[in-house]
Design a protein around this motif. Sequence first.
Motif, PDB file in Angstrom:
ATOM      1  N   LYS A  66       0.828  -1.204   0.000  1.00 16.78           N
ATOM      2  CA  LYS A  66       0.000   0.000   0.000  1.00 16.78           C
ATOM      3  C   LYS A  66       0.862   1.252   0.000  1.00 16.78           C
ATOM      4  O   LYS A  66       0.574   2.222  -0.726  1.00 16.78           O
ATOM      5  N   ALA A  67       1.920   1.237   0.788  1.00 20.14           N
ATOM      6  CA  ALA A  67       2.801   2.404   0.844  1.00 20.14           C
ATOM      7  C   ALA A  67       3.429   2.675  -0.523  1.00 20.14           C
ATOM      8  O   ALA A  67       3.561   3.834  -0.941  1.00 20.14           O
ATOM      9  N   GLU A  68       3.801   1.619  -1.228  1.00 14.64           N
ATOM     10  CA  GLU A  68       4.372   1.782  -2.569  1.00 14.64           C
ATOM     11  C   GLU A  68       3.320   2.297  -3.547  1.00 14.64           C
ATOM     12  O   GLU A  68       3.593   3.203  -4.357  1.00 14.64           O
ATOM     13  N   ILE A  69       2.136   1.695  -3.496  1.00 13.72           N
ATOM     14  CA  ILE A  69       1.056   2.085  -4.394  1.00 13.72           C
ATOM     15  C   ILE A  69       0.719   3.568  -4.219  1.00 13.72           C
ATOM     16  O   ILE A  69       0.499   4.304  -5.197  1.00 13.72           O
ATOM     17  N   ASP A  70       0.688   4.023  -2.980  1.00 13.86           N
ATOM     18  CA  ASP A  70       0.284   5.399  -2.701  1.00 13.86           C
ATOM     19  C   ASP A  70       1.280   6.421  -3.235  1.00 13.86           C
ATOM     20  O   ASP A  70       0.924   7.599  -3.386  1.00 13.86           O
ATOM     21  N   THR A  71       2.497   6.005  -3.508  1.00  7.92           N
ATOM     22  CA  THR A  71       3.467   6.937  -4.101  1.00  7.92           C
ATOM     23  C   THR A  71       3.210   7.147  -5.593  1.00  7.92           C
ATOM     24  O   THR A  71       3.719   8.114  -6.173  1.00  7.92           O
ATOM     25  N   LEU A  72       2.437   6.246  -6.205  1.00  4.58           N
ATOM     26  CA  LEU A  72       2.206   6.324  -7.648  1.00  4.58           C
ATOM     27  C   LEU A  72       1.069   7.270  -8.012  1.00  4.58           C
ATOM     28  O   LEU A  72       1.110   7.935  -9.051  1.00  4.58           O
ATOM     29  N   GLY A  73       0.019   7.282  -7.200  1.00  2.66           N
ATOM     30  CA  GLY A  73      -1.152   8.078  -7.530  1.00  2.66           C
ATOM     31  C   GLY A  73      -2.341   7.638  -6.705  1.00  2.66           C
ATOM     32  O   GLY A  73      -2.186   7.035  -5.637  1.00  2.66           O
ATOM     33  N   ARG A  74      -3.544   7.901  -7.210  1.00  4.04           N
ATOM     34  CA  ARG A  74      -4.778   7.588  -6.493  1.00  4.04           C
ATOM     35  C   ARG A  74      -5.387   6.303  -7.040  1.00  4.04           C
ATOM     36  O   ARG A  74      -5.659   6.188  -8.240  1.00  4.04           O
ATOM     37  N   VAL A  75      -5.616   5.334  -6.180  1.00  8.29           N
ATOM     38  CA  VAL A  75      -6.277   4.098  -6.604  1.00  8.29           C
ATOM     39  C   VAL A  75      -7.713   4.433  -6.979  1.00  8.29           C
ATOM     40  O   VAL A  75      -8.518   4.845  -6.139  1.00  8.29           O
ATOM     41  N   ARG A  76      -8.051   4.232  -8.259  1.00  6.01           N
ATOM     42  CA  ARG A  76      -9.353   4.648  -8.749  1.00  6.01           C
ATOM     43  C   ARG A  76     -10.166   3.506  -9.355  1.00  6.01           C
ATOM     44  O   ARG A  76     -11.375   3.464  -9.226  1.00  6.01           O
ATOM     45  N   HIS A  77      -9.492   2.558 -10.027  1.00  2.00           N
ATOM     46  CA  HIS A  77     -10.197   1.500 -10.746  1.00  2.00           C
ATOM     47  C   HIS A  77      -9.699   0.133 -10.288  1.00  2.00           C
ATOM     48  O   HIS A  77      -8.516  -0.191 -10.453  1.00  2.00           O
ATOM     49  N   LEU A  78     -10.571  -0.667  -9.705  1.00  2.00           N
ATOM     50  CA  LEU A  78     -10.271  -2.031  -9.277  1.00  2.00           C
ATOM     51  C   LEU A  78     -10.993  -2.961 -10.237  1.00  2.00           C
ATOM     52  O   LEU A  78     -12.222  -3.012 -10.260  1.00  2.00           O
ATOM     53  N   VAL A  79     -10.231  -3.709 -11.029  1.00  2.00           N
ATOM     54  CA  VAL A  79     -10.787  -4.374 -12.199  1.00  2.00           C
ATOM     55  C   VAL A  79     -10.735  -5.894 -12.074  1.00  2.00           C
ATOM     56  O   VAL A  79      -9.670  -6.492 -11.888  1.00  2.00           O
ATOM     57  N   SER A  80     -11.918  -6.507 -12.205  1.00  2.00           N
ATOM     58  CA  SER A  80     -12.032  -7.961 -12.336  1.00  2.00           C
ATOM     59  C   SER A  80     -12.064  -8.289 -13.826  1.00  2.00           C
ATOM     60  O   SER A  80     -13.042  -7.969 -14.500  1.00  2.00           O
TER      61      SER A  80
END
Length: 246
Positions: A66-80
Amino acid sequence: MKDAKLYEPINTLKYVDENIWIVDGLIIQMQAYGTNIPFPTRMTVIRLTNDDLFIHSPTHLTNELKAEIDTLGRVRHLVSPNKIHYAYIEQWGEVYPDAIKWASPRVRERAKNIVFDRDLSEEPDSAWAEEIDQVIVHGSRFMDEVVFLHKPSHTLIFADLIENFEADKIGKKYELLARLGGCLDPDGKTPFDLRLTFWGRKAQTREAIRQIIAWEPNRVILAHGRWYPENGTEELKRAFRWLGKF
């Protein structure tokens, strides 16, 4: 299970190309050919130009990831991408409540515990259409799969329509099963049991795969097994030769 090997390091971002990463995850047990086979898992992260993140087939979310992901941008689309790739969408949705949970065809019937927000359609949503293309591969009586292309990097993303297990990763016990199923590296393809579900309906599947091949991807990311960092178009033609001529 004890003989299966992870794609170390797991639960951490691995750079693929500009604005696209993969994360190798835990091994899960999937029922196939009358037994449980260890499946290595992999998700793909794409950063859009507005810094929204498109998360394809989310894997287990750890605090470190999560800490790594948050450095990239905003989690907006969770895709199945298909009806059997949804296990961690609810976990991610709880951590990122503003993210949109996207349902693949028929996944709502299977994942009744997840409240999906929107459905993937034949055309890419306007939120990512400029950067990500998509096509739904129909024909299987079991499931449809949404295949995505990250246009800037010419990277194609699959879930289960191609599996490419490495013998030294799944162990001797399952090597023969993977070979019989037609999904043992370096000859990975659609597994045999899934291919059977296309019987008599290959024409519409061939049409979708023809479109995907026309995209001429440089690389192909797979959710299970060794992915193809180069020669993507040729690997596609080889993997789908069971459909006949294109």
